[in-house]
Design an enzyme around this catalytic site. Structure first.
Site, PDB file in Angstrom:
ATOM      1  N   HIS A 230       0.846  -1.201   0.000  1.00  0.00           N
ATOM      2  CA  HIS A 230       0.000   0.000   0.000  1.00  0.00           C
ATOM      3  C   HIS A 230       0.881   1.251   0.000  1.00  0.00           C
ATOM      4  O   HIS A 230       2.076   1.194   0.292  1.00  0.00           O
ATOM      5  CB  HIS A 230      -0.905   0.030   1.232  1.00  0.00           C
TER       6      HIS A 230
ATOM      7  N   LYS B  69      -0.356   4.801   4.651  1.00  0.00           N
ATOM      8  CA  LYS B  69      -1.247   3.860   5.360  1.00  0.00           C
ATOM      9  C   LYS B  69      -0.742   3.631   6.780  1.00  0.00           C
ATOM     10  O   LYS B  69       0.458   3.422   6.984  1.00  0.00           O
ATOM     11  CB  LYS B  69      -1.347   2.531   4.592  1.00  0.00           C
TER      12      LYS B  69
END
Ligand code: NAD
Length: 270
Positions: free
Chosen positions: A157, A161
């Protein structure tokens, strides 16, 4: 047919802005408001279509209760403490709550189940059609293969995040564990560092990558001696999550109180 009245909590966030666009583009849906946390720069500002910049005539507020009272459904992609607070408001006002927030503790998840006794709580670690199919495939492959196949879950990600492994990776782990008929918590390696010893047979491993602006990549690897199966999903745009969440909000209208997931919306429920 009357449009479904939808509010967004955390409407200035990455997913919040994507949801504004999706609701405005959905004929059966009507955006009725958006909130942010007190002190956020967006509070008091107009809610604009992020694509066309057209003014919706709504302002970002901090009054979540008023928005829950006016909405048929509220969509929540915020943070765990805010989501638990919103679940209390949802049960108080009997408004459906569609939850995408990840990283909730067991106690926080239990609070959502309690709220679902009085209203619709629909939670998904991932609202995309592709990932929900991947969850079903992962469970099925895990059911068919024995522990000669080591299961590893790899995710990547964007750099901002805050929780790891991703909620989707954990959901994939749960799907694999369900296929094998084991409890994930007792059979997983969430982190490996240093002299770990050999891999334990039957465990489900997780690996986390972070960087750039990656929206979300997940691969489930089934590795045996001399052969390997890899199931991969790559999200290229947050719009896929917003589309699923708005579909869930439309689906939630006039449903009986209860705890639901994307499998119910997509008809994948077992
Ligand atoms: P983000 O930080 O860009 O947005 C979160 C927003 O929530 C922020 O604007 C923040 O100010 C706001 N917020 C926090 N507390 C609030 C409160 N009490 N009231 C109102 N607003 C509040 O994060 P993001 O990338 O949009 O992700 C949000 C969450 O959604 C994360 O947990 C992420 O993992 C999850 N997510 C889930 C899916 C899915 O399909 N389930 C997809 C993408 C992201």
């Amino acid at each position: 047919m009357a449009k479904t009245r939808i509010g967004i909590v955390g409407c200035a966030g990455r997913m919040g802005r994507t949801l504004i666009r999706e609701i405005l583009a959905t004929d059966a849906a009507m955006l009725i408001g958006g909130t942010e946390q007190p002190g956020h720069a967006a509070v008091g500002k107009p809610i604009l279509d992020p694509e066309s910049h057209v003014d919706t005539g709504l302002l970002v507020t901090t009054d979540a209760l008023a928005m829950f009272e006016a909405a048929d459904a509220v969509i929540d992609f915020t943070c765990p403490t805010a989501t638990v607070y919103h679940a209390h408001l949802a049960s108080q006002t009997k408004t459906a709550l569609i939850i995408g927030t990840t990283g909730l503790s067991a106690a926080q998840s239990a609070d959502l189940k309690t709220a679902s006794e009085r209203t619709v709580i629909l939670q998904a670690a991932n609202f995309s059609l592709g990932v929900n199919l991947l969850l079903a495939l992962t469970e099925e492959v895990a059911r068919r293969l024995n522990e000669d196949f080591d299961i590893e879950i790899l995710e990547m990600h964007h750099r901002l995040k805050v929780d790891a492994p991703s909620g989707t990776a954990v959901a994939l782990g749960q799907a694999a564990a369900a296929g094998r008929g084991v409890d994930l918590a007792q059979n997983s390696d969430r982190v490996r560092d240093g002299i770990t010893g050999a891999r334990q047979r039957g465990h489900i491993g997780f690996a986390t990558l972070r960087g750039g602006n990656v929206v979300g990549d997940h691969t489930v690897i089934f590795a045996a001696d001399n052969e390997r199966i890899e199931l991969t999903h790559k999200a290229a745009d947050r719009a896929i999550f917003a589309r699923g969440a708005v579909a869930a909000a439309l689906w939630s209208k006039d449903r009986a109180p209860g705890y639901y997931g994307m499998a119910d919306v997509l008809g994948f429920a077992r």
